[in-house]
Design an enzyme around this catalytic site. Structure first.
Site, PDB file in Angstrom:
ATOM      1  N   GLY A 159       1.053  -1.389  -0.288  1.00 36.92           N
ATOM      2  CA  GLY A 159       0.247   0.369  -0.344  1.00 36.92           C
ATOM      3  C   GLY A 159       0.950   1.065  -0.354  1.00 36.92           C
ATOM      4  N   THR A 160       1.540   1.386   0.939  1.00 39.01           N
ATOM      5  CA  THR A 160       2.606   2.734   1.124  1.00 39.01           C
ATOM      6  C   THR A 160       3.116   3.081  -0.916  1.00 39.01           C
ATOM      7  OG1 THR A 160       3.359   1.817   2.972  1.00 39.01           O
ATOM      8  CG2 THR A 160       4.615   3.385   1.750  1.00 39.01           C
ATOM      9  N   THR A 184      12.688  -6.822 -10.742  1.00 41.43           N
ATOM     10  CA  THR A 184      12.212  -8.461 -10.667  1.00 41.43           C
ATOM     11  C   THR A 184      11.395  -8.625  -9.525  1.00 41.43           C
ATOM     12  OG1 THR A 184      14.531  -8.556 -11.445  1.00 41.43           O
ATOM     13  CG2 THR A 184      13.606 -10.816 -10.609  1.00 41.43           C
ATOM     14  N   CYS A 214       0.396   7.184  23.272  1.00 43.48           N
ATOM     15  CA  CYS A 214       1.372   7.034  24.555  1.00 43.48           C
ATOM     16  C   CYS A 214       1.931   5.893  23.732  1.00 43.48           C
ATOM     17  CB  CYS A 214       0.994   6.324  25.634  1.00 43.48           C
ATOM     18  SG  CYS A 214       0.169   8.256  27.407  1.00 43.48           S
TER      19      CYS A 214
HETATM   20  C1  LIG Z   1      -4.947   2.504   4.742  1.00 39.75           C
HETATM   21  C2  LIG Z   1      -3.704   2.126   4.239  1.00 39.75           C
HETATM   22  N1  LIG Z   1      -3.443   2.564   4.197  1.00 39.75           N
HETATM   23  C3  LIG Z   1      -1.949   2.291   3.663  1.00 39.75           C
HETATM   24  C4  LIG Z   1      -1.742   1.317   4.305  1.00 39.75           C
HETATM   25  C5  LIG Z   1       0.015   0.510   4.198  1.00 39.75           C
HETATM   26  O1  LIG Z   1      -0.066  -0.722   3.574  1.00 39.75           O
HETATM   27  P1  LIG Z   1       1.366  -1.383   3.504  1.00 39.75           P
HETATM   28  O2  LIG Z   1       1.543  -1.734   5.029  1.00 39.75           O
HETATM   29  O3  LIG Z   1       1.011  -2.207   2.561  1.00 39.75           O
HETATM   30  O4  LIG Z   1       2.562  -0.510   2.931  1.00 39.75           O
HETATM   31  C6  LIG Z   1      -2.443   1.099   5.419  1.00 39.75           C
HETATM   32  C7  LIG Z   1      -1.915   0.020   6.126  1.00 39.75           C
HETATM   33  O5  LIG Z   1      -1.180   0.060   7.505  1.00 39.75           O
HETATM   34  C8  LIG Z   1      -3.275   0.845   5.732  1.00 39.75           C
HETATM   35  O6  LIG Z   1      -3.895   0.590   6.573  1.00 39.75           O
HETATM   36  S1  FES Z   2       3.791   7.930  27.114  1.00 40.87           S
HETATM   37 FE1  FES Z   2       2.219   8.457  27.541  1.00 40.87          FE
HETATM   38  S2  FES Z   2       2.430   8.146  29.963  1.00 40.87           S
HETATM   39 FE2  FES Z   2       3.720   7.524  29.293  1.00 40.87          FE
END
Ligand SMILES: Cc1ncc(COP(=O)(O)O)c(C=O)c1O
Ligand code: FES
Lengths: 389, 123
Positions: free
Chosen positions: A73-74, A238, A325
């Protein structure tokens, strides 16, 4: 503590199905030829590679030559957005939303540094984009619109049919990041007016590190990679043959089982949602029903998501959170901010994403352990005042 | 991600809740992630007689709060003032780098409580 394991993080990634693995193995062992080679071994692999392309195109209602294999996806998103910007050359205008995955959102931010202007459309409290806001945002220099098919955190489905029609009407390119939808819900590119669509195999029980880009016939971005002639020179290198074979197998299975699987996941999803909403001061994030079949996202008030994740993990349940967090960057998720959650509520968000293999017992188990977890953490919290009984 | 000691303090935190009639109450919020802690102190002859906490935060924040309360009980205010977030993290056997700031929460709340107590005493 417990030996029970419940995986509810299918939005992050999914297990590879046995049938998929079986389909892939021969392409490590016997069919190792390079699909670009002229010899018999190469030709045999080429044939299978093209067969995989046919399968994927068939499921999506596309033509085989419209499918470009990528690493996921990326990469598909980067090829489209950067490639469209590169093709344009001069600075221009991009329309996207405030809830995209980082693989679109941060690419747009980066393109801003190169002089492009970007409109990040707001969403309503359910996380939905208004198609009319897309129409209003279009300018003479708008060269691409990118709106995800469904959000990965809160699961909200987006009106991509309407947005695609608006883009076509204005002759602006339209891209949709459908990583969360392909393999989960039906998508037909012979109807959907999209010029580009990104998908990723590891979200539908295929292998990691492989995906595809649909690029409509007659449309082309400028290549951002330079190399050999593979994948219409848009993605040279490839091909990752075993992974591509696995992706096609996984999509074929997902398409065959889609109706039944989306129905059963929706049932599990709604059971989990209504069970969680029985707990005091819990809110559902995202749309009540226009959401991915497996997506549950709730906020537990007065507690912080990472501490809930940790508690769940100690009891064998894998989930995720958009809280600051647990984010690695210590910033709360931009999606939760975009739907208007205040900081503490965004802080208490947990996503359970259901998928292949989850069943009623899993839902029972989570609903059985979660009240004690939230109760315990709330007793530690300075903001929680237990209701007098 | 967390070691056993951290998980233990997270799972079975010591000294949770509000103290009745505390001599001082310290409060902090983390600038980094937006979490908060409240610390309650009972002081007698300049010594911490009793201590308790409430924390809204991650696993590391809860564990640090719990650890800190164990470390300060019985200490003089001067000794307690010297406790740093690093001391708390060390006592826990270490925290992941990204979570070091969470132990600040505990140390800051303690120092805040002591300062307020001293102000009240007119020191
Ligand atoms: C909406 C969306 N787009 C893109 C990605 C990225 O995909 P990939 O992990 O295949 O690069 C994700 C996955 O985390 C996703 O949820
Ligand atoms: S990261 Fe938010 S309290 Fe630890």
């Amino acid at each position: 503590m417990t030996s029970r394991k419940v995986y509810m993080d299918h939005g992050a990634t999914t297990p590879v199905r046995e049938e998929v693995l079986e389909a892939m193995l021969p392409f490590f062992r016997e069919h190792y030829g390079n699909p670009s080679s002229l010899h018999a071994q190469g030709r045999a692999v080429r044939k299978e590679l093209e067969n995989a392309r046919d399968i994927i195109a068939g499921v999506l209602g596309a033509e085989p030559k419209e499918i470009i294999f990528t690493s996921g996806g990326t990469e598909s998103n980067n090829i489209v957005l950067r490639g469209a910007a590169k093709k344009r050359g001069a600075p221009g205008h991009i329309i996207t939303t405030s809830i995209e995955h980082h693989a679109v959102f941060d690419v747009c931010r980066d393109l801003e540094k190169e002089g492009h202007q970007v409109t990040y459309l707001p969403v309503d409290k359910y996380g939905k984009v208004d198609p009319q806001s897309v129409r209003k945002a279009i300018r003479p220099d708008t060269f691409i619109i990118s709106v995800m098919a469904a959000n990965n955190e809160i699961g909200t489905l987006q009106p991509i049919e309407e947005i695609g029609a608006i883009a076509a009407e204005h002759k602006v390119l339209f891209h949709t990041d459908a990583v969360q939808v392909v393999g989960q819900l039906p998508l037909n590119l012979s109807k959907l007016k999209a010029d580009f669509l990104s998908l990723s195999a590891h979200k539908f029980n295929g292998p990691k590190g492989v995906g595809a880009l649909f690029m409509r016939k007659g449309i082309r971005v400028a290549p951002i990679y330079i190399g050999g002639g593979q994948e219409r020179k848009i993605r040279p290198g490839t091909e990752n043959v075993p992974a591509i074979i696995g992706m096609a197998k996984a999509l074929e299975l997902a398409a065959a089982e889609m109706d039944e699987k989306s129905r059963s996941l929706t049932k599990l999803r709604d059971r989990l949602i209504s069970g969680l909403l029985q707990i005091d001061e819990v809110i559902l994030n995202g749309h009540p029903d226009e959401r991915l079949p497996g997506n549950v996202n709730v906020s537990f008030k007065h507690i912080e998501g990472e501490s809930v994740l940790l508690s769940l993990d100690l009891q064998g349940v894998a989930a995720s959170s958009g809280s600051a967090c647990s984010s690695g960057s210590l910033d709360p998720s931009h999606v939760l901010s975009a739907i208007g959650l205040d900081h503490p509520t965004a802080h208490g968000s947990i996503r359970f994403s259901l998928g292949y293999g989850n069943n009623d017992d899993d839902i029972d188990y989570v609903l059985e352990i979660i009240p004690a977890i939230t109760d315990r953490l709330r007793r530690i919290s300075p903001t929680y005042k237990p209701k007098a009984v | 991600m967390y070691n056993e000691k951290v998980v233990d303090h997270f799972s079975n935190p010591r000294n949770v809740g509000e103290l009745e009639n505390p001599d001082a109450v310290g409060e902090t919020g983390s600038f980094k992630c937006g979490d908060t802690m409240t610390l309650y102190l009972k002081v007698q002859n300049d010594r911490i007689e009793d201590v308790s906490f409430q924390t809204f935060g991650c696993g590391a924040a809860i564990a640090s709060s719990s650890m800190l309360t164990e470390m300060v009980k019985g200490k003089t205010l001067d000794e307690a003032m010297k406790i740093t977030n690093q001391d708390v993290a060390d006592e826990l056997g270490g925290l992941p780098p990204l979570k070091l700031h969470c132990s600040n929460l505990a140390a800051d709340a303690l120092h805040d409580a002591i300062e307020k107590y001293r102000k009240k005493q007119g020191v």
